[in-house]
Scaffold this motif. Structure first.
Motif, short mmCIF file in Angstrom:
data_model
loop_
_atom_site.label_atom_id
_atom_site.label_comp_id
_atom_site.label_asym_id
_atom_site.label_seq_id
_atom_site.Cartn_x
_atom_site.Cartn_y
_atom_site.Cartn_z
N GLN A 30 24.51 -10.30 27.91
CA GLN A 30 25.59 -11.38 28.26
C GLN A 30 24.18 -11.98 29.15
O GLN A 30 24.38 -13.37 29.56
CB GLN A 30 26.01 -10.41 30.07
N CYS A 34 24.52 -16.47 29.53
CA CYS A 34 24.25 -17.61 30.90
C CYS A 34 23.20 -18.00 31.02
O CYS A 34 22.92 -18.89 31.40
CB CYS A 34 24.41 -15.95 31.69
N PHE A 85 29.20 -14.83 31.37
CA PHE A 85 29.47 -14.67 29.26
C PHE A 85 30.71 -15.03 29.08
O PHE A 85 31.33 -15.93 28.50
CB PHE A 85 29.25 -13.77 29.59
N MET A 86 31.86 -14.55 29.74
CA MET A 86 33.66 -14.23 28.93
C MET A 86 34.24 -14.36 30.17
O MET A 86 34.18 -13.37 31.65
CB MET A 86 33.59 -13.82 28.10
N ASP A 88 36.98 -12.87 30.85
CA ASP A 88 37.25 -11.50 31.38
C ASP A 88 36.45 -10.17 32.05
O ASP A 88 36.71 -9.78 32.16
CB ASP A 88 38.15 -10.94 30.01
N ARG A 89 35.29 -11.28 31.98
CA ARG A 89 34.11 -10.10 32.73
C ARG A 89 34.33 -9.91 34.69
O ARG A 89 33.77 -9.01 35.37
CB ARG A 89 32.15 -10.59 32.53
#
Length: 92
Positions: A30, A34, A85-86, A88-89
């Motif tokens: 991650q 990023c 990163f996404m 949902d993090r």
């Protein structure tokens, strides 16, 4: 002017956490993604936080210290962009 970027990395279980050279918990995939994205955009990462073994589904945002810290820093205008990163993090 470069955007001031705050990064948040999170994994749901401690089994997903690697260890860096200083034997500290790290989430390298991650972090790498990023950093690459911020570089590509010309942004400056000013701070990074990580949550190790925190379920975005089971733990309410009010009970997550890092989320509360990020909210406080957002209110204080300490950064321009929260990069994850996404999506949902942050939570589910």
């Amino acid at each position: 002017m470069a955007e001031r970027v705050y990064c948040l990395y999170r994994v749901s279980t401690t089994k997903q956490v690697d260890v860096d050279e200083q034997n500290q918990a790290d989430i390298p995939m991650q972090r790498k993604a990023c950093h690459e994205f911020a570089d590509k955009m010309g942004w400056t990462i000013i701070r990074e936080e990580q949550e190790n073994g925190v379920s975005g589904f089971k733990v309410h945002a009010a009970d997550r210290d890092k989320i509360q810290l990020i909210k406080e820093h957002a209110r204080d205008d300490k950064f321009d962009i929260l990069l994850v990163f996404m999506f949902d993090r942050i939570g589910r």
